[in-house]
Design an enzyme around this catalytic site. Structure first.
Site, PDB file in Angstrom:
ATOM      1  CD  GLU A 481      -2.775  -1.309   2.392  1.00  0.00           C
ATOM      2  OE1 GLU A 481      -3.829  -1.754   2.437  1.00  0.00           O
ATOM      3  OE2 GLU A 481      -2.236  -0.912   3.461  1.00  0.00           O
ATOM      4  CD  GLN A 593       0.701  -6.063   3.045  1.00  0.00           C
ATOM      5  OE1 GLN A 593       0.176  -5.133   3.897  1.00  0.00           O
ATOM      6  NE2 GLN A 593      -0.050  -7.084   2.723  1.00  0.00           N
TER       7      GLN A 593
END
Length: 751
Positions: A481, A593
């Protein structure tokens, strides 16, 4: 990293009452039973900084989305789990002096969470009285919360305690807009042996049902001296005598009933009264023993034992404890919120975390019906997913990023309608269930409606590039993100390709009734195959450790960034999401991530060892692991690549992410769905668990600092126990018919 509790295999204990750590301690000592839960705030008055939080499973409110601009398809509201009535509220006075541990420095202090028994005990001494307070949220009676007090004189004098016990409906969410209140009081009553209050969520403009919640309290011990009822609170007052020697006990029982289970206010009120009456003959010890016995059954199935490393042992049990406190498959209407009952962040809603991380754990530690409930949850919300796709003028179903009822209720565009990769993870859950259990009834039945509507979405969302004669997906946000609105995110494209191919391959076995409902034509399947064959997957050659290696590019422009390893960042500006502007983060190469690597986490056998190694060695040094979901994925991939030190490093981060507050954000709640990662890292990582063509494969290694580890595993009607130590691996069949597994590349017959 900040460690505030002592290391012990089964308990979390601290003797430190530091106001700066109060919220952190409250998060860590939360309790729940799937039906309801609460943060570890004090029951009595605490005038310092605290976050009071009590939440009821499935009870939420559609909070109006407020933005400075509007686009077609934008969600109308942001669903959030709301702070429910405070049935723990208590004012305590010793000889007329109010107990407030923000003001009264206790002579002794201890908080201890017993994970084996599911209880929270607090001990402190003020004004000559020692308090031992034990709290539980019953695993045996879902509607019951219990507070048990033991009072002892510490100065040899007699004391009188005044105990004002309230149920308070004047509660608010810290993240509410303009101090909005979400509750109204419909009624209340003080009875001879109990008090109750009836609350209901205020009306909304979105057609979301209003929820009614009733709290009822009763007491064992003390002398009742009065009751009081106000517009928003009921209170019962007791006097408790503490003698010069010996101890005095007092107990408060609370029953919570809701409109989720009963129709009509009278039925909800009467149900609470009836439940409380059934407990009249039960002693506190009976209630305690029944609760502890239920936790014992859970641990018997799921406990992971680690020898030689108490910190690692405590970490895995802490994570399993809070995971099971949040969800244990007893109510198919519920799912797993990223914060569970431990805080308000993320709104308490359902994310893709469930299918990506939680389902693989429940498949390994619980009856398959628990996972079927999670799959059913998505089937029941298929109409909402179709609505979401239609809002974007797209075919099929787009499962929401955030939801309670299937309708998208997240209010950030770049997440809500760009991070569409989550749609593929819903399909992955169907594959995972089918592959691990061998049960094809779901994919050939109700699950077909879910899978094939997801496939239709992808077939409509892609576009054809005539220049490259390939299909592409533009304008997305991948799992990372820290990049928004990119073109051809590798993970998104790869998973869309996989969904289409998986759907094509399984279509012949779908039931005729389901095929008729779907109405898929041969031309449609042919088009899906063309997309799968021609999906564009960005890739490039890069330099890794002085050598040219081939990788999959995270998106079309990722390699144009200034690729400086995360290790070169000044530790003072970590985590970057708490120090940098969003603009700077988006322009940076740093990965929140796993993104490209996430496909390899889902499907390790679909990539060569060289592909996995090249991509891991390129992307992991750029990953800041500021998502709680990140460490476990990297631990599993590192284990797969025999990078054992990195696998253990990432496991330790996953296992103690909240316990040691790695990302400096645990004060607002635990990362419940990420807690699955420590189990996954051990079972899929260290033990190398895979299911290939219906056979269970294990290839364990033992971390250097451990002397052994063991776990139980549910697999196709069998329960196995796996024990790994320096001598090797032993696998025992606990229940089920004889079974052949692959252990380190050789067949081994069990039973």
């Amino acid at each position: 990293m900040k460690r505030t509790f002592e290391v012990n295999p089964w308990t979390l204990t601290t003797h430190d009452l530091n106001p700066k750590d109060k919220r952190l301690q409250e998060s860590i000592t939360s309790l729940g039973n799937e039906y309801m839960g609460m943060r570890g705030m004090f029951e009595e008055q605490y005038s310092g900084d605290t976050h009071q939080g009590i939440y009821i499973g499935g009870v939420w409110f559609p909070d109006k989305t407020r933005v400075g601009w509007w686009k077609n398809g934008y969600p109308l509201y942001f669903g959030k789990a709301i702070n429910a009535l405070n049935f723990m509220k208590t004012d305590i006075y010793v000889d007329g002096q109010q107990v407030d541990l923000a003001v009264n420095k206790p002579d002794e202090f201890e908080i201890s969470l017993d994970m084996q028994k599911g209880t929270l005990t607090r001990t402190f001494s003020v004004y000559g009285v020692k308090f031992v307070v034990t709290r539980l949220v019953s695993a045996a009676t879902k509607e019951l919360a219990d507070l048990h007090y033991k009072f002892t004189s510490t100065d040899g004098k007699a004391h009188t305690i005044k105990y004002d016990a309230s149920i308070d409906a004047d509660v608010a969410n810290e993240d509410s807009n303009y101090d909005e209140k979400f509750w109204q009081v419909l009624g209340a009553g003080n009875e001879s042996d109990a008090s109750y209050i009836v609350t209901q969520t205020v009306p909304n403009d979105f057609g979301v049902p209003q929820f009614t919640v009733v709290g009822r309290q009763a007491f064992i011990g003390g002398k009742k001296t009065g009751s009081e009822k106000t517009d928003e609170q009921v209170t019962d007052t007791f006097e408790i005598d503490v003698a010069t020697s010996g101890s005095t006990t007092f107990e408060k029982r609370v029953i919570v009933t809701t409109s989720r289970d009963y129709d009509g206010t009278d039925a909800i009120v009467n149900a609470g009264a009836k439940l409380l009456k059934t407990l009249t003959s039960a002693s506190y010890q009976d209630i305690y023993d029944a609760h502890v016995a239920e936790w014992g059954k859970r641990w018997e199935k799921a406990d992971v034992q680690i020898e030689g490393d108490d910190a690692a042992q405590q970490g895995i049990r802490f994570n399993l404890f809070h995971l099971f406190s949040t969800y244990y498959g007893n109510d198919p209407r519920l799912n797993i919120g990223p914060k569970g009952f431990t805080g308000e962040k993320y709104g308490g809603a359902t994310y893709w975390d469930t299918e990506a991380f939680a389902i693989p754990v429940y498949l390994g530690v619980a009856d398959p019906k628990v996972t079927r409930s999670l799959l059913q949850y998505r089937f029941d919300q298929l109409d909402g997913a179709k609505h979401n796709a239609k809002q974007q003028n797209l075919a099929g179903a787009l499962y929401p990023m955030v939801t309670f009822d299937g309708i998208e209720s997240h209010n950030e565009w770049e997440i809500t309608f760009e991070e569409i990769h989550r749609n593929s993870t819903i399909a992955y859950a169907i594959y995972n269930y089918t592959n691990i259990t061998g049960d094809r009834s779901w994919i050939e039945g109700d699950g077909a409606q879910v899978l094939y509507n997801i496939a239709r979405f992808w077939a409509d969302r892609v576009h054809y590039s005539a220049r490259k004669d390939q299909y592409m997906i533009h304008g997305v946000t991948g799992p990372n993100e820290y990049e928004n609105n990119v073109n051809n995110n590798f993970y998104t494209n790869w998973m869309a390709k996989w969904v289409l191919q998986y759907s094509i391959d399984n279509y012949p076995t779908v039931g005729d009734n389901e095929k008729e409902k779907l109405g898929i034509t041969p031309d449609e399947l042919t088009h899906w195959q063309e997309i799968a064959n021609k999906m564009y997957l960005p890739q490039a050659d890069v330099e890794i450790n002085g050598e040219t290696k081939h990788i999959f590019e995270q998106n079309d422009t990722f390699l144009d960034k200034e690729l400086i390893p995360a290790a070169d960042l000044d530790p003072k500006i970590r985590p970057i999401n708490q120090h940098w502007s969003w603009d700077r983060i988006l322009r940076s190469p740093y990965i929140k991530q796993s993104d490209t690597l996430h496909a390899m986490f889902y499907f390790p056998d679909a990539f060569t060892e060289e592909e996995k190694r090249n991509n891991f060695e390129f992307y992991e040094p750029l990953t800041v692991h500021e998502s709680s979901l990140s460490p476990s994925v990297h631990s599993i991939l590192a284990a797969d690549l025999k990078m054992e030190d990195k696998a253990v490093e990432m496991y330790e981060r996953a296992a103690r992410l909240d316990l040691d507050n790695y990302n400096n954000d645990t004060d607002d709640g635990l990362h419940i769905t990420a807690m699955t990662g420590s189990w996954l890292a051990i079972v899929q990582g260290f033990a190398g668990m895979r299911v290939r063509e219906g056979k269970l494969h294990l290839a364990p290694f033992l971390p250097a600092k451990w002397t052994g580890y063991s776990f139980r595993l549910v697999f196709r009607g069998h329960v196995l126990e796996v024990h790994v130590d320096k001598k090797g691996t032993e696998v025992e069949l606990i229940s089920g018919d004889p079974l052949v597994i692959d252990l380190n590349g050789s067949d081994q017959k069990l039973g």
